[in-house]
Design a protein around this motif. Structure first.
Motif, PDB file in Angstrom:
ATOM      1  N   UNK A  60       1.011  -0.898  -0.141  1.00 45.34           N
ATOM      2  CA  UNK A  60      -0.040  -0.305  -0.255  1.00 45.34           C
ATOM      3  C   UNK A  60       0.750   1.122   0.088  1.00 45.34           C
ATOM      4  N   UNK A  61       1.816   0.897  -0.635  1.00 44.11           N
ATOM      5  CA  UNK A  61       2.968   2.325  -0.699  1.00 44.11           C
ATOM      6  C   UNK A  61       2.754   3.195  -1.226  1.00 44.11           C
ATOM      7  N   UNK A  62       1.894   4.238  -1.561  1.00 43.67           N
ATOM      8  CA  UNK A  62       1.440   5.444  -2.718  1.00 43.67           C
ATOM      9  C   UNK A  62       1.624   6.230  -2.144  1.00 43.67           C
ATOM     10  N   UNK A  72      11.559  -1.680 -13.459  1.00 39.38           N
ATOM     11  CA  UNK A  72      11.564  -1.669 -11.846  1.00 39.38           C
ATOM     12  C   UNK A  72      10.043  -0.505 -11.827  1.00 39.38           C
ATOM     13  N   UNK A  73      10.433   0.239 -13.482  1.00 41.44           N
ATOM     14  CA  UNK A  73       9.086   1.586 -13.107  1.00 41.44           C
ATOM     15  C   UNK A  73       7.916   1.486 -13.337  1.00 41.44           C
ATOM     16  N   UNK A 103       2.591   0.159  -9.652  1.00 43.61           N
ATOM     17  CA  UNK A 103       1.114   0.884 -10.145  1.00 43.61           C
ATOM     18  C   UNK A 103       0.933   0.145 -11.491  1.00 43.61           C
ATOM     19  N   UNK A 104       1.264  -1.095 -11.703  1.00 42.97           N
ATOM     20  CA  UNK A 104       1.145  -2.076 -13.352  1.00 42.97           C
ATOM     21  C   UNK A 104       0.654  -3.182 -12.102  1.00 42.97           C
ATOM     22  N   UNK A 128      -3.311  -6.137  -9.964  1.00 47.07           N
ATOM     23  CA  UNK A 128      -4.131  -6.994  -9.182  1.00 47.07           C
ATOM     24  C   UNK A 128      -5.568  -7.312  -9.413  1.00 47.07           C
ATOM     25  N   UNK A 129      -5.964  -5.290  -9.434  1.00 46.30           N
ATOM     26  CA  UNK A 129      -6.519  -4.731  -8.668  1.00 46.30           C
ATOM     27  C   UNK A 129      -7.872  -5.775  -9.780  1.00 46.30           C
ATOM     28  N   UNK A 130      -7.789  -5.600 -11.152  1.00 46.25           N
ATOM     29  CA  UNK A 130      -8.433  -5.962 -12.177  1.00 46.25           C
ATOM     30  C   UNK A 130      -8.798  -7.394 -11.498  1.00 46.25           C
ATOM     31  N   UNK A 131      -7.545  -7.819 -11.242  1.00 44.56           N
ATOM     32  CA  UNK A 131      -8.054  -9.802 -11.232  1.00 44.56           C
ATOM     33  C   UNK A 131      -8.543  -9.585  -9.787  1.00 44.56           C
TER      34      UNK A 131
END
Lengths: 227, 67
Positions: free
Chosen positions: A52-54, B1-2, B6-7, B12-15
């Motif tokens: 949750x590191x955002x 790693x960039x 976010x990716x 995983x949210x979609x999953x």
């Protein structure tokens, strides 16, 4: 009545209970969706696939505000529909009173003849073979099938509750107050229930048995009981 | 790693959404719909009088004892 290993509702014997069973399936489906979502995300977090590191999370904040609102609406709409359906004025063919005492029920059928009787549990020592322990009574509540029945529930001493799960009925019996409920038994049969409000030592031993029969047999029975 | 988080988060949210919808669909078509169909099937050709006569013959009814 319920089986010893039963997990779900008893088979519905009234239209209201059928609706309640369907609504419960709907609510459980929503609960399952939410739980599986949370479990998946939790597993991802615990296996370090997600963190949750955002620093900025405006979009997700929007999503997890709007989505729960939609879920609540999805739950509320059918729930309110059934609530109002249960309160519909349905011109009952029969009205009977159920009065709770410690520890038995009194039933009054005062529509035509003055019929009043007490309903005590049959003790296990007197139970005939094949009958249900702690559920049978000496005098059942007989009602005609496929007829709307109104039940006025009250109590004489302490709080009780008149409940018959198969008919989708549970109404508190409060001293000094008349509560109304109604049901329509869609088929003939015997429907069991138990007192559902703690009322003392024998709270578990004042069951309710509703028997749904033909109109002719109901009339015969009421004539016999009144005489 | 960039933009790794976010990716991954998007994936995983979609999953998670797919898994939860999948569970709900499984329950709906595995439990809820069969139950609705079972009730409909039961009442489609239900003969209340025949059922009543069987109960009467079995001697379980207080209002209609067997002759």
């Amino acid at each position: 009545m319920a089986d010893y290993s039963q997990f779900g509702f008893q088979d519905a014997s009234s239209p209201v209970m059928e609706e309640l069973v369907e609504f419960h399936d709907h609510a459980l489906m929503v609960a399952l969706a939410i739980c599986s979502l949370v479990l998946y995300l939790l597993t991802m977090m615990l296996t370090e696939k997600l963190s949750s590191s955002t620093v900025d999370a405006q979009e997700i904040e929007l999503v997890w505000t709007i989505l729960p609102a939609i879920v609540l609406i999805l739950l509320a709409l059918p729930s309110l529909q059934i609530l109002y359906m249960m309160d519909e004025v349905n011109e009952p063919d029969l009205t009977l009173k159920a009065i709770g005492h410690q520890w038995y029920w009194t039933y009054e059928y005062t529509d035509l003849k003055d019929l009043t009787f007490d309903s005590y549990m049959v003790p296990t020592t007197d139970l005939p073979l094949g009958h249900f322990r702690l559920l049978e009574v000496d005098h059942r509540v007989i009602v005609p099938m496929e007829s709307p029945v109104r039940v006025i529930v009250t109590a004489d001493d302490v709080l009780h509750s008149w409940a018959v799960p198969s008919l989708g009925v549970k109404t508190d019996a409060i001293p000094g107050r008349l509560n109304q409920t109604s049901f329509t038994a869609t088929r003939p049969g015997i429907f069991y229930g138990q007192c559902s409000e703690i009322c003392g030592a024998n709270h578990s031993f004042m069951p309710i048995v509703v028997e749904s029969t033909t109109l002719a047999d109901f009339e015969n029975w009421s004539s016999l009981m009144s005489s | 790693m960039r933009r790794l988080l976010a990716r991954r988060m998007k994936f995983h949210l979609l999953g998670a959404f797919v898994v939860s919808m999948g569970c709900a669909t499984l329950y709906k078509f595995g439990v809820a719909e069969p139950r609705k169909r079972a009730y409909a099937e039961f009442y489609k050709n239900y003969d209340a009088m025949k059922d009543f006569q069987a109960m009467k013959a079995a001697g379980v009814l207080e209002s209609a004892p067997p002759k």
